[in-house]
Design a protein around this motif. Structure first.
Motif, short mmCIF file in Angstrom:
data_model
loop_
_atom_site.label_atom_id
_atom_site.label_comp_id
_atom_site.label_asym_id
_atom_site.label_seq_id
_atom_site.Cartn_x
_atom_site.Cartn_y
_atom_site.Cartn_z
N LEU A 162 0.82 -1.21 0.00
CA LEU A 162 0.00 0.00 0.00
C LEU A 162 0.86 1.26 0.00
O LEU A 162 0.53 2.25 -0.66
CB LEU A 162 -0.94 -0.01 1.21
CG LEU A 162 -1.99 -1.13 1.25
CD1 LEU A 162 -2.81 -1.04 2.52
CD2 LEU A 162 -2.90 -1.05 0.03
N ARG A 163 1.98 1.23 0.72
CA ARG A 163 2.87 2.39 0.73
C ARG A 163 3.58 2.55 -0.61
O ARG A 163 3.80 3.67 -1.08
CB ARG A 163 3.91 2.24 1.84
CG ARG A 163 3.37 2.40 3.24
CD ARG A 163 4.47 2.69 4.24
NE ARG A 163 5.48 1.64 4.26
CZ ARG A 163 5.46 0.60 5.08
NH1 ARG A 163 4.45 0.48 5.94
NH2 ARG A 163 6.41 -0.30 5.05
N PHE A 164 3.93 1.44 -1.26
CA PHE A 164 4.68 1.49 -2.51
C PHE A 164 3.82 1.96 -3.70
O PHE A 164 4.36 2.18 -4.78
CB PHE A 164 5.28 0.12 -2.83
CG PHE A 164 6.49 -0.20 -1.98
CD1 PHE A 164 6.99 0.72 -1.07
CD2 PHE A 164 7.11 -1.42 -2.07
CE1 PHE A 164 8.08 0.42 -0.28
CE2 PHE A 164 8.21 -1.73 -1.30
CZ PHE A 164 8.70 -0.80 -0.39
N ARG A 165 2.53 2.11 -3.49
CA ARG A 165 1.69 2.66 -4.56
C ARG A 165 2.11 4.09 -4.91
O ARG A 165 1.85 4.57 -6.01
CB ARG A 165 0.22 2.63 -4.16
CG ARG A 165 -0.39 1.25 -4.10
CD ARG A 165 -1.87 1.30 -3.76
NE ARG A 165 -2.12 1.98 -2.51
CZ ARG A 165 -3.32 2.07 -1.94
NH1 ARG A 165 -4.37 1.51 -2.53
NH2 ARG A 165 -3.48 2.70 -0.80
N ALA A 166 2.76 4.76 -3.96
CA ALA A 166 3.17 6.15 -4.18
C ALA A 166 4.48 6.27 -4.93
O ALA A 166 4.90 7.38 -5.25
CB ALA A 166 3.27 6.87 -2.83
N VAL A 167 5.15 5.14 -5.23
CA VAL A 167 6.44 5.20 -5.91
C VAL A 167 6.28 5.77 -7.31
O VAL A 167 6.98 6.69 -7.73
CB VAL A 167 7.08 3.80 -5.96
CG1 VAL A 167 8.30 3.79 -6.89
CG2 VAL A 167 7.47 3.36 -4.55
N CYS A 168 5.35 5.21 -8.09
CA CYS A 168 5.12 5.69 -9.45
C CYS A 168 3.74 5.23 -9.91
O CYS A 168 3.13 4.36 -9.29
CB CYS A 168 6.20 5.20 -10.41
SG CYS A 168 6.34 3.41 -10.50
N ALA A 182 -0.84 1.29 -10.67
CA ALA A 182 -1.73 0.54 -11.56
C ALA A 182 -1.53 -0.95 -11.39
O ALA A 182 -2.49 -1.73 -11.41
CB ALA A 182 -1.48 0.95 -13.01
N LEU A 183 -0.29 -1.39 -11.22
CA LEU A 183 0.00 -2.81 -11.05
C LEU A 183 -0.64 -3.35 -9.78
O LEU A 183 -1.31 -4.39 -9.80
CB LEU A 183 1.52 -3.02 -10.98
CG LEU A 183 1.99 -4.43 -10.62
CD1 LEU A 183 1.69 -5.40 -11.75
CD2 LEU A 183 3.47 -4.44 -10.28
N PHE A 184 -0.48 -2.65 -8.67
CA PHE A 184 -1.00 -3.14 -7.39
C PHE A 184 -2.53 -3.17 -7.34
O PHE A 184 -3.10 -3.90 -6.54
CB PHE A 184 -0.46 -2.28 -6.25
CG PHE A 184 1.04 -2.36 -6.08
CD1 PHE A 184 1.72 -3.50 -6.44
CD2 PHE A 184 1.75 -1.28 -5.58
CE1 PHE A 184 3.10 -3.59 -6.29
CE2 PHE A 184 3.13 -1.36 -5.43
CZ PHE A 184 3.81 -2.52 -5.79
#
Length: 457
Positions: free
Chosen positions: A70-76, A81-83
């Motif tokens: 959930l935190r890594f959704r902010a990476v790019c 979209a993948l998650f």
């Protein structure tokens, strides 16, 4: 149909590598010199993404905890979209069953100090409240209950009796959505269940409704799908005539006995109350396919539903549960003559011939068992534990104490040593109808979306 890791990896952004690229360690050093501290993590992740093959990066991401994903959704944007894709959610769900399991938790409904607010907590089997999951500010403090005793693909169905309204929540992502109002008046007898459509890879909520005798359509079936503005009739054409009286009995029995349908093998299953139909039948389970949206039925184990059994044992003491991914039927023999004081759990082996086998027999004698012999309702909820620690059967009990107050307890039964233990006890006050339960198992995490933004806890 699921796609493989290499194929889904193509969804991730990857630039063509030109020349010699630095290692991840070198990338971290370069990033620390160039970027401010608050941007280093994002930059390091971006550079390391370029260095690892897409398939390898995907395997790493699939094994991350839900909170990290959930935190890594902010990476790019590509990762966001993948998650959120169905393919990633399905692969994450499949891989999570192969990974070492985290300690099993429980989910608990608890009133807040506010009049129109209800809180959802996760707690350990020892009974201590560990974490506030979210707060529902649209549900009255004493009217919310949990419909599904165990999660379905990580989702849980809640019901606010005061509204009335259904909610679907994902405890792992802390997302919740309120379903549209009912199409049928709440005065009708109705029951609802939550299931997962393997073809569309989305959840569905199904309501089975029994109207009054003079109604033109006494039996109705309504379905809610994610993102819809309203409930709709079942696509399979509703309840067929041959199962008409079974559906009436199933809806009334579920509503009066507080036993919602259970989901297993792509089907919702309702137990048919035998006292509500004129003739005995060897098919006391009504089924509903989440994919085809059609009804069917299943035969019962041999000891059930014979004239001799019902003459001595009564007829409203069976209920359904899912254990080890199998549909099971629990036979409550506490009120037999002579008093037996046991719970029998039968596992369904084959739907077509209705083949069952005796799975467990729980003897309710001893310190904890004496309490269970006299409570109003006893329900087997499911299993907790793993192969190493040993699986234990979770049993819920409820007992009215005073007007508007009832006591609910959770117990575990260890089949290896035949020991009963009480792990949780709560006393609640409810101004409306007593809910089926105020707690459930929280043993399955997923990224399945409920079409709502995560709520702040």
């Amino acid at each position: 149909m699921l796609i493989g890791a290499a194929e889904i990896g193509g969804m991730m952004d990857s630039s063509k590598r030109k020349g010699v690229m630095p290692s991840c360690g070198d990338a971290a050093k370069i990033t620390a010199e160039v970027f401010p501290s608050n941007k280093r993590k994002k930059a390091v992740v971006s550079l390391c993404t370029l260095l690892l093959p897409d398939a390898m990066m995907l395997e790493v991401l699939l094994r991350l905890p839900i909170k990290s994903i959930l935190r890594f959704r902010a990476v790019c944007r590509s990762w966001a979209a993948l998650f959120s894709s169905k393919d990633f959610c399905s692969l994450r769900m499949a891989i999570s069953k192969e990974l070492p399991q985290a300690p099993k938790l429980l989910m608990l409904v608890s009133p807040t100090t506010g009049l129109n607010s209800t809180a959802m907590y996760s707690c350990s089997p020892s009974g201590s409240r560990d974490d506030l999951l979210f707060t529902v500010d649209t549900a009255r403090r004493n009217s919310m209950g949990i419909v599904t005793p165990s999660p379905c693909h990580g989702l849980t169905l809640l019901y606010d009796d005061a509204a009335p309204a259904y909610y679907v929540c994902n405890a792992a992502t802390r997302a919740i959505t309120r379903l549209p109002p009912h199409c049928t008046p709440p005065t009708y007898r109705s029951t609802a269940g939550l299931g997962f459509d393997a073809r569309t890879r989305e959840y569905k909520v199904v309501r089975l409704i029994s109207g009054r005798c003079g109604d033109k359509e006494r039996n109705k079936c309504e379905v809610y799908t994610p993102g819809a503005a309203c409930w709709r009739p079942a696509a399979g054409g509703g309840v067929p005539f041959r199962l008409y009286r079974y559906a009436i009995s199933a809806a009334i029995h579920a509503a009066t006995q507080k036993v919602p349908p259970v989901f297993a093998n792509g089907l919702l299953h309702w137990f048919i109350g035998p006292s509500l139909i004129a003739a005995r039948t060897r098919a006391p389970i009504l089924t509903f396919s989440l994919t085809d949206e059609t009804f069917g039925c299943v035969r019962s184990p041999p000891p059930f539903w014979t004239s001799e059994v019902h003459l001595h044992y009564g007829s409203e003491k069976e209920h359904l549960v899912v254990m080890d991914d199998h549909l099971c039927m629990v036979r409550d023999l506490r009120n037999t003559i002579p008093r037996d004081g046991t719970l029998e759990i039968w596992k369904l082996l084959d739907y077509s011939p209705g083949e069952w086998s005796l799975y467990h027999r729980i003897h309710l004698f001893g310190h904890v068992g004496i309490y269970l012999l006299d409570v109003m309702a006893v329900r087997v909820v499911g299993l907790i534990g793993g192969c190493r620690s040993g699986k234990k059967i979770v049993i819920a009990s409820s007992k009215d104490k005073f007007a508007g107050q009832f006591e609910q307890k959770l117990h575990t039964y260890d089949p290896r040593c035949q020991a009963l233990e009480t792990i949780l006890s709560i006393t609640e006050t409810h101004t409306h109808t007593r809910p089926a339960s105020t707690f459930s198992l929280f043993d399955e995490e997923s990224l399945v979306q409920v079409h709502s933004k995560p709520m702040d806890s």
